[in-house]
Design an enzyme around this catalytic site. Structure first.
Site, PDB file in Angstrom:
ATOM      1  N   SER A 154      71.810  82.227  13.510  1.00  0.00           N
ATOM      2  CA  SER A 154      73.009  81.697  12.867  1.00  0.00           C
ATOM      3  C   SER A 154      73.410  80.313  13.366  1.00  0.00           C
ATOM      4  CB  SER A 154      74.191  82.658  13.050  1.00  0.00           C
ATOM      5  OG  SER A 154      74.734  82.546  14.337  1.00  0.00           O
ATOM      6  N   LYS A 193      79.295  80.100  18.550  1.00  0.00           N
ATOM      7  CA  LYS A 193      79.728  79.612  17.243  1.00  0.00           C
ATOM      8  C   LYS A 193      80.535  78.326  17.359  1.00  0.00           C
ATOM      9  CE  LYS A 193      78.307  82.956  14.443  1.00  0.00           C
ATOM     10  NZ  LYS A 193      77.430  83.551  15.448  1.00  0.00           N
TER      11      LYS A 193
END
Length: 212
Positions: free
Chosen positions: A130, A167
């Site tokens: 991701s 993230k």
């Protein structure tokens, strides 16, 4: 401790299988296996390459010394490295448990990275795709220990007190937004309100990617 035993110890510290290790340093699994059971010995150039990979002296690798960086066998330029701890895998997809034990160490050059206090840093192995626009799966993310980051910076974040994820971090009022940076559109932005405990473990400041 002999070379074969030292090699197994160092490989397992980084949680690598024989095949993983072979791919990372450009050898065959058969060659690694032969070294580890004592059937063959590496050449001088192979010994230096393996020692460099693990960030240790050749004397330590060959079992001639119990000091990882034996100052009688390395030059002055090697002394600048800080052996930065590597912690267990974190998720770069959906949040996953971050292992709280050190699985090994990697050499970090504070001068090259512009780092003043290297002991305030650690590596985390990335597990997932991701964040592959920034750091690929299996690479080592260099993290500075801090509990605050600016909006738009990449951080290691604990979600619900136990699940760690890497993230892009943004705060909007009471909302925390964790965004992927991936070539895979299946990874979605995660949004949490104040009912979800969120804790920042550190800021992403660099990476080490070992070519396969």
């Amino acid at each position: 401790m002999e070379f074969k035993e030292r090699l197994v110890k160092l490989r397992k510290e980084l949680n690598l299988t024989q095949e993983d290790f072979a791919q990372k340093i450009g050898y065959t699994r058969t060659a690694i296996s032969a070294w580890e059971i004592g059937r063959n010995e590496p050449s001088n150039s192979d010994t230096i390459k393996i020692a460099d990979f693990f960030g240790v002296s050749t004397d330590y690798l060959l079992g001639k010394s119990d000091t990882r960086n034996n100052t009688s066998n390395i030059d002055e330029s090697d002394k600048k490295f800080y052996m930065c701890p590597v912690y267990g895998q974190i998720s770069a997809g959906q949040p996953n448990w971050a292992e709280e034990c050190i699985e090994g160490r990697l050499p970090l050059d504070p001068n090259l990275m512009g780092i003043i206090n290297p002991e305030e840093h650690f590596f985390l192995r990335v597990n997932g795709e991701s964040m592959n626009k920034v750091i690929r799966n299996g690479a080592f993310a260099l993290i500075h220990k801090q509990d605050i980051v600016e909006d738009g910076e990449i951080a290691v974040v604990l979600v619900n007190g136990y699940a760690a994820t890497l993230k892009k971090f943004t705060r909007q009022g009471d909302m925390i937004i964790l965004e992927p940076e991936s070539t895979d559109d299946s990874f979605k932005t995660q949004v949490y309100d104040k009912t979800t405990p969120i804790k920042i473990l550190g800021k992403y400041v660099g990476k080490m990617e070992i070519n396969k």
